[in-house]
Write an enzyme that holds these catalytic residues in place. Sequence first.
Site, PDB file in Angstrom:
ATOM      1  N   THR A  28      24.940 -74.676 -47.361  1.00  0.00           N
ATOM      2  CA  THR A  28      24.633 -73.272 -47.677  1.00  0.00           C
ATOM      3  C   THR A  28      25.609 -72.360 -46.929  1.00  0.00           C
ATOM      4  O   THR A  28      26.015 -72.692 -45.818  1.00  0.00           O
ATOM      5  CB  THR A  28      23.191 -72.948 -47.205  1.00  0.00           C
ATOM      6  OG1 THR A  28      22.281 -73.833 -47.851  1.00  0.00           O
ATOM      7  CG2 THR A  28      22.795 -71.513 -47.522  1.00  0.00           C
ATOM      8  N   GLY A  29      25.934 -71.231 -47.542  1.00  0.00           N
ATOM      9  CA  GLY A  29      26.775 -70.244 -46.837  1.00  0.00           C
ATOM     10  C   GLY A  29      27.909 -69.752 -47.707  1.00  0.00           C
ATOM     11  O   GLY A  29      28.059 -70.172 -48.865  1.00  0.00           O
ATOM     12  N   THR A  31      31.243 -70.170 -47.306  1.00  0.00           N
ATOM     13  CA  THR A  31      32.275 -71.183 -47.571  1.00  0.00           C
ATOM     14  C   THR A  31      31.802 -72.099 -48.702  1.00  0.00           C
ATOM     15  O   THR A  31      32.574 -72.447 -49.609  1.00  0.00           O
ATOM     16  CB  THR A  31      32.558 -72.016 -46.289  1.00  0.00           C
ATOM     17  OG1 THR A  31      32.668 -71.127 -45.180  1.00  0.00           O
ATOM     18  CG2 THR A  31      33.822 -72.836 -46.417  1.00  0.00           C
ATOM     19  N   ALA A  83      29.946 -74.726 -40.919  1.00  0.00           N
ATOM     20  CA  ALA A  83      29.283 -74.597 -39.614  1.00  0.00           C
ATOM     21  C   ALA A  83      29.561 -73.215 -39.054  1.00  0.00           C
ATOM     22  O   ALA A  83      30.487 -72.519 -39.499  1.00  0.00           O
ATOM     23  CB  ALA A  83      29.809 -75.661 -38.658  1.00  0.00           C
ATOM     24  N   GLU A 103      19.510 -78.640 -44.080  1.00  0.00           N
ATOM     25  CA  GLU A 103      20.901 -79.093 -43.888  1.00  0.00           C
ATOM     26  C   GLU A 103      20.938 -80.322 -42.995  1.00  0.00           C
ATOM     27  O   GLU A 103      21.659 -81.288 -43.275  1.00  0.00           O
ATOM     28  CB  GLU A 103      21.739 -77.959 -43.275  1.00  0.00           C
ATOM     29  CG  GLU A 103      21.970 -76.819 -44.249  1.00  0.00           C
ATOM     30  CD  GLU A 103      22.671 -75.613 -43.642  1.00  0.00           C
ATOM     31  OE1 GLU A 103      23.175 -74.787 -44.405  1.00  0.00           O
ATOM     32  OE2 GLU A 103      22.706 -75.486 -42.412  1.00  0.00           O
ATOM     33  N   LYS A 121      36.019 -70.892 -36.361  1.00  0.00           N
ATOM     34  CA  LYS A 121      34.774 -71.584 -35.978  1.00  0.00           C
ATOM     35  C   LYS A 121      34.975 -72.575 -34.825  1.00  0.00           C
ATOM     36  O   LYS A 121      34.018 -73.120 -34.295  1.00  0.00           O
ATOM     37  CB  LYS A 121      34.200 -72.357 -37.180  1.00  0.00           C
ATOM     38  CG  LYS A 121      33.998 -71.527 -38.450  1.00  0.00           C
ATOM     39  CD  LYS A 121      32.788 -70.657 -38.343  1.00  0.00           C
ATOM     40  CE  LYS A 121      32.454 -69.851 -39.570  1.00  0.00           C
ATOM     41  NZ  LYS A 121      32.003 -70.565 -40.709  1.00  0.00           N
TER      42      LYS A 121
HETATM   43  C1  5RP Z   1      23.872 -72.087 -43.027  1.00  0.00           C
HETATM   44  C2  5RP Z   1      24.958 -72.669 -42.206  1.00  0.00           C
HETATM   45  C3  5RP Z   1      26.369 -72.384 -42.617  1.00  0.00           C
HETATM   46  O1  5RP Z   1      27.049 -73.578 -42.743  1.00  0.00           O
HETATM   47  C4  5RP Z   1      27.042 -71.528 -41.570  1.00  0.00           C
HETATM   48  O2  5RP Z   1      26.243 -70.384 -41.327  1.00  0.00           O
HETATM   49  C5  5RP Z   1      28.457 -71.111 -41.997  1.00  0.00           C
HETATM   50  O3  5RP Z   1      28.393 -70.156 -42.986  1.00  0.00           O
HETATM   51  P1  5RP Z   1      29.658 -69.460 -43.652  1.00  0.00           P
HETATM   52  O4  5RP Z   1      30.292 -70.466 -44.543  1.00  0.00           O
HETATM   53  O5  5RP Z   1      29.068 -68.291 -44.401  1.00  0.00           O
HETATM   54  O6  5RP Z   1      30.576 -69.001 -42.541  1.00  0.00           O
HETATM   55  O7  5RP Z   1      24.740 -73.348 -41.244  1.00  0.00           O
HETATM   56  O8  5RP Z   1      22.599 -72.338 -42.502  1.00  0.00           O
END
Ligand code: 5RP
Length: 220
Positions: A28-29, A31, A83, A103, A121
């Site tokens: 989820t997110g 990316t 992440a 997840e 990250k």
């Molecule tokens: C969601 C997550 C995502 O992997 C994390 O927040 C990274 O998100 P993004 O791709 O928006 O930077 O752990 O619960």
Amino acid sequence: MNLKKLKKKVAFEVLKFIPLKEIIGIGTGSTISYFLKYLKKFKNKIKGAVSSSTKTTNILNEYGIKIFYLNNINFLPIYIDSADEINKNMEMIKGGGAALTREKIIASSAKKFICIVDETKIVNVLGKFPLPIEVIPMAYKYVTYELVKLGGIVEKRKNVLTDNNNYILDVKNLFISNPKSLEKKINNIPGVVSVGIFSKRKPDILLISKKNKIKTIFRK
Ligand code: 5RP
């Protein structure tokens, strides 16, 4: 290169790791949302997906990618997710999107976990990103007290109910020098559903999007 471009680049790169005619686990997110846009074009080459959140499920439905439930399948070859922070031992903080519990379950079930991140990250020590913890609503005050004892500054995430109908506590001020021990300690607090430290289930492959290249690291 801006953040959006870095995320898009790594989301595209991971396509080459997708096994044909298989079911894939999906995180989820933002990316992952870019990844799903690319996956849409390949949807006939995969069998379907196991989703980690309502957000991801909605996108999969919109793109016409078949959804499978984890309990109804016997083998999940791959899980793809991003992440919030990752260190050089491939220990991570996740849960910025409040989907950490599912997840973690799907990542743990999958044979291979591929993590896709942009270079922002990468950290030396986990903990600058507030640590997300999913808690049962009736226990959130008690869990907060216990986290304060560990040195945390705790905030309940406003107006957020997880897909499992729980709350998220975001914990600042933790300098996580020993992710393994802290993951265990927080998991042991009654009322905690799961903690956003991923030190037990680490990625097998990490793709890092940098300005001029994608770095691929295979965990030994
Ligand atoms: C969601 C997550 C995502 O992997 C994390 O927040 C990274 O998100 P993004 O791709 O928006 O930077 O752990 O619960």
